[in-house]
Write a protein that holds these residues in place. Sequence first.
Motif, PDB file in Angstrom:
ATOM      1  N   ALA A 259       0.810  -1.212   0.000  1.00 24.81           N
ATOM      2  CA  ALA A 259       0.000   0.000   0.000  1.00 24.81           C
ATOM      3  C   ALA A 259       0.848   1.269   0.000  1.00 24.81           C
ATOM      4  O   ALA A 259       0.305   2.363   0.094  1.00 24.81           O
ATOM      5  N   GLY A 260       2.173   1.119  -0.100  1.00 29.34           N
ATOM      6  CA  GLY A 260       3.031   2.285  -0.244  1.00 29.34           C
ATOM      7  C   GLY A 260       4.033   2.535   0.846  1.00 29.34           C
ATOM      8  O   GLY A 260       4.860   3.446   0.731  1.00 29.34           O
ATOM      9  N   ALA A 261       3.993   1.776   1.948  1.00 30.19           N
ATOM     10  CA  ALA A 261       5.009   1.936   2.985  1.00 30.19           C
ATOM     11  C   ALA A 261       6.372   1.520   2.435  1.00 30.19           C
ATOM     12  O   ALA A 261       6.472   0.730   1.500  1.00 30.19           O
ATOM     13  N   THR A 262       7.431   2.043   3.049  1.00 29.61           N
ATOM     14  CA  THR A 262       8.786   1.774   2.565  1.00 29.61           C
ATOM     15  C   THR A 262       9.696   1.147   3.612  1.00 29.61           C
ATOM     16  O   THR A 262      10.840   0.821   3.325  1.00 29.61           O
ATOM     17  N   GLY A 263       9.194   0.995   4.858  1.00 28.85           N
ATOM     18  CA  GLY A 263      10.048   0.544   5.929  1.00 28.85           C
ATOM     19  C   GLY A 263      10.691   1.760   6.597  1.00 28.85           C
ATOM     20  O   GLY A 263      10.564   2.876   6.104  1.00 28.85           O
ATOM     21  N   PRO A 264      11.370   1.545   7.702  1.00 33.11           N
ATOM     22  CA  PRO A 264      11.689   0.268   8.323  1.00 33.11           C
ATOM     23  C   PRO A 264      10.506  -0.359   9.054  1.00 33.11           C
ATOM     24  O   PRO A 264       9.762   0.326   9.749  1.00 33.11           O
ATOM     25  N   GLY A 265      10.361  -1.690   8.878  1.00 27.18           N
ATOM     26  CA  GLY A 265       9.337  -2.418   9.604  1.00 27.18           C
ATOM     27  C   GLY A 265       9.556  -2.341  11.092  1.00 27.18           C
ATOM     28  O   GLY A 265      10.671  -2.123  11.559  1.00 27.18           O
ATOM     29  N   LYS A 266       8.478  -2.525  11.868  1.00 25.06           N
ATOM     30  CA  LYS A 266       8.545  -2.341  13.312  1.00 25.06           C
ATOM     31  C   LYS A 266       9.202  -3.508  14.041  1.00 25.06           C
ATOM     32  O   LYS A 266       9.147  -4.645  13.593  1.00 25.06           O
ATOM     33  N   ILE A 278      11.172 -10.843   0.740  1.00 26.85           N
ATOM     34  CA  ILE A 278      10.254 -10.605  -0.376  1.00 26.85           C
ATOM     35  C   ILE A 278      10.391  -9.198  -0.925  1.00 26.85           C
ATOM     36  O   ILE A 278      10.498  -9.000  -2.152  1.00 26.85           O
ATOM     37  N   ALA A 279      10.391  -8.204  -0.038  1.00 23.05           N
ATOM     38  CA  ALA A 279      10.271  -6.806  -0.465  1.00 23.05           C
ATOM     39  C   ALA A 279      11.583  -6.033  -0.483  1.00 23.05           C
ATOM     40  O   ALA A 279      11.655  -4.957  -1.091  1.00 23.05           O
ATOM     41  N   GLY A 280      12.597  -6.526   0.197  1.00 22.04           N
ATOM     42  CA  GLY A 280      13.888  -5.836   0.194  1.00 22.04           C
ATOM     43  C   GLY A 280      13.905  -4.558   0.999  1.00 22.04           C
ATOM     44  O   GLY A 280      14.810  -3.728   0.846  1.00 22.04           O
ATOM     45  N   VAL A 281      12.923  -4.365   1.879  1.00 25.30           N
ATOM     46  CA  VAL A 281      12.845  -3.146   2.678  1.00 25.30           C
ATOM     47  C   VAL A 281      13.663  -3.299   3.957  1.00 25.30           C
ATOM     48  O   VAL A 281      13.938  -4.415   4.402  1.00 25.30           O
ATOM     49  N   PRO A 282      14.078  -2.183   4.578  1.00 24.91           N
ATOM     50  CA  PRO A 282      14.777  -2.282   5.862  1.00 24.91           C
ATOM     51  C   PRO A 282      13.828  -2.703   6.969  1.00 24.91           C
ATOM     52  O   PRO A 282      12.629  -2.399   6.926  1.00 24.91           O
ATOM     53  N   ILE A 283      14.372  -3.392   7.968  1.00 24.01           N
ATOM     54  CA  ILE A 283      13.545  -3.891   9.068  1.00 24.01           C
ATOM     55  C   ILE A 283      14.206  -3.615  10.417  1.00 24.01           C
ATOM     56  O   ILE A 283      15.430  -3.621  10.536  1.00 24.01           O
ATOM     57  N   THR A 284      13.369  -3.370  11.406  1.00 30.44           N
ATOM     58  CA  THR A 284      13.818  -3.376  12.798  1.00 30.44           C
ATOM     59  C   THR A 284      13.476  -4.738  13.376  1.00 30.44           C
ATOM     60  O   THR A 284      12.458  -5.330  13.021  1.00 30.44           O
ATOM     61  N   GLN A 285      14.339  -5.240  14.259  1.00 29.90           N
ATOM     62  CA  GLN A 285      14.069  -6.492  14.948  1.00 29.90           C
ATOM     63  C   GLN A 285      14.399  -6.324  16.424  1.00 29.90           C
ATOM     64  O   GLN A 285      15.076  -5.378  16.830  1.00 29.90           O
ATOM     65  N   GLU A 286      13.903  -7.258  17.221  1.00 25.06           N
ATOM     66  CA  GLU A 286      14.192  -7.280  18.647  1.00 25.06           C
ATOM     67  C   GLU A 286      14.465  -8.720  19.054  1.00 25.06           C
ATOM     68  O   GLU A 286      14.005  -9.657  18.413  1.00 25.06           O
ATOM     69  N   GLY A 287      15.223  -8.880  20.135  1.00 22.30           N
ATOM     70  CA  GLY A 287      15.540 -10.228  20.610  1.00 22.30           C
ATOM     71  C   GLY A 287      16.111 -10.147  22.004  1.00 22.30           C
ATOM     72  O   GLY A 287      15.433  -9.738  22.939  1.00 22.30           O
ATOM     73  N   LYS A 288      17.391 -10.488  22.145  1.00 21.60           N
ATOM     74  CA  LYS A 288      17.990 -10.535  23.471  1.00 21.60           C
ATOM     75  C   LYS A 288      17.964  -9.186  24.175  1.00 21.60           C
ATOM     76  O   LYS A 288      17.952  -9.129  25.407  1.00 21.60           O
TER      77      LYS A 288
END
Length: 461
Positions: A259-266, A278-288
């Motif tokens: 729908a037009g978002a570009t990242g970074p994902g949450k 799939i989309a090649g967009v930047p992403i945020t991640q969480e873990g330790k």
Amino acid sequence: MAINRYTKMAYANADEMIFGKCKFPVKAGLGLEIGAGYTIPELNYAPRPQASVSKEALVKEYERITKDSMARLVQIGAPAVVLETEHVQQLTAKPDVGAEVAHVQKAIMEEYHEEYGVKCALRHTIADLREDREYLALRSKAPEILESFDQCAAQGADLLSIESMGGKEVFDYAIVRDDTAGMLFSIGVLGTNDMDFIWQEITDIAKKNNVVSAGDTDCSQANTAMFIAGGLLDKNLAHTTAIVARCISAGRSLAAYEAGATGPGKDCGYENIIIKAIAGVPITQEGKSSTCAHSDVMGNLAMQCCDMWSNESVEYHGEFGGTTVQVWVETLAYDCALMNTALKTGNEKVLRDLLMLSDKYRDPQPYVLAYDNAYRVGEAIAANGNDPYLRAKAAAETCCDIVQEGIDGGKLILTKFETNALNKIKTDLAALPTESAKFIEDCMAKYTAEVPVFKPENYSL
């Protein structure tokens, strides 16, 4: 804004994916380029409950949070940061309050950028308050939250996000009944439907204000399944069920970018690794580094291909090492320094694989979300990209295949509780229609009758 479904992968193979780099970097805020060859800490925080007594107290709390965070970054020589203000209810319900918080935060960040050269951006995650008593009101209440998006963007927010709730009323009914069709319908069909609707609106607001339409996360559904599943001693929900829900959620969260978002994902979108493939967009991640907020079974693996690294959320208060935001932004910054050094020395794939392998065989969730297997789930989604139901079903089937291969190869050791859940889901999936129209027709009849709070008008169905 038109919806443009993904039908092919951004990467030729899984090994191309790495932390700190993506196919389509995003420029945002004050000197930042996300996914352009370095990782960035993204600090998430919450005000103390007593700070909500008045607008003035709440604004002052976020002022302290921002100053503390930026000051600690300068103290340790960290070059970049994103601050994420996840809205407490008052910030979205009263858009002028959220806008003032954004204005105050951005002014402080501008000072640190100008004086110390810190590259930085401000994300505001608007609260999804589209409820009317016990019912969701996804369409009728949308203007209220969209006003908050608009005002925050106008007053300093660089990245716009939300944790949208579409499909949750059916999901909550389905997950406690081990209802595979209900999971597919609630996440894959209803969730995607709402994402299509709300993210076109958010993207229009972002363009109007010259800011970034960032991304969503299936917190209300896939994360709910993960939290119910719990740790290795818990048996409230099979971990195989939780990872199937997660794979289904990838197509749903992907809809923001369609729908037009570009990242970074949450950050709390553990499905982001599939979306990046799939989309090649930047992403945020969480873990330790999100143990201040919750536990998971993939604390190292989640870092494998992140572009920003988050602590999830922490309440603002004092610790021995400073305030919580100071403690956690420093921790995140050191994690990012390690990843960035690996990138600079050509050791990024070695570090990526160590992070991944340290958790991969712990549980079916990290096993499937390991970047090589996550890529396979992405391929299944892209191959069925034009149909939200079929791609959700394909993601679930591929997830089951990956888990079964792990069992058969002796690399994934599961209890009888887990294998029974896997076999049930495989049987359920095999019995589902192969045409989306039939599936939706069946589900509409079933859940309209069985879930009183399910209102088809929320989805224009």
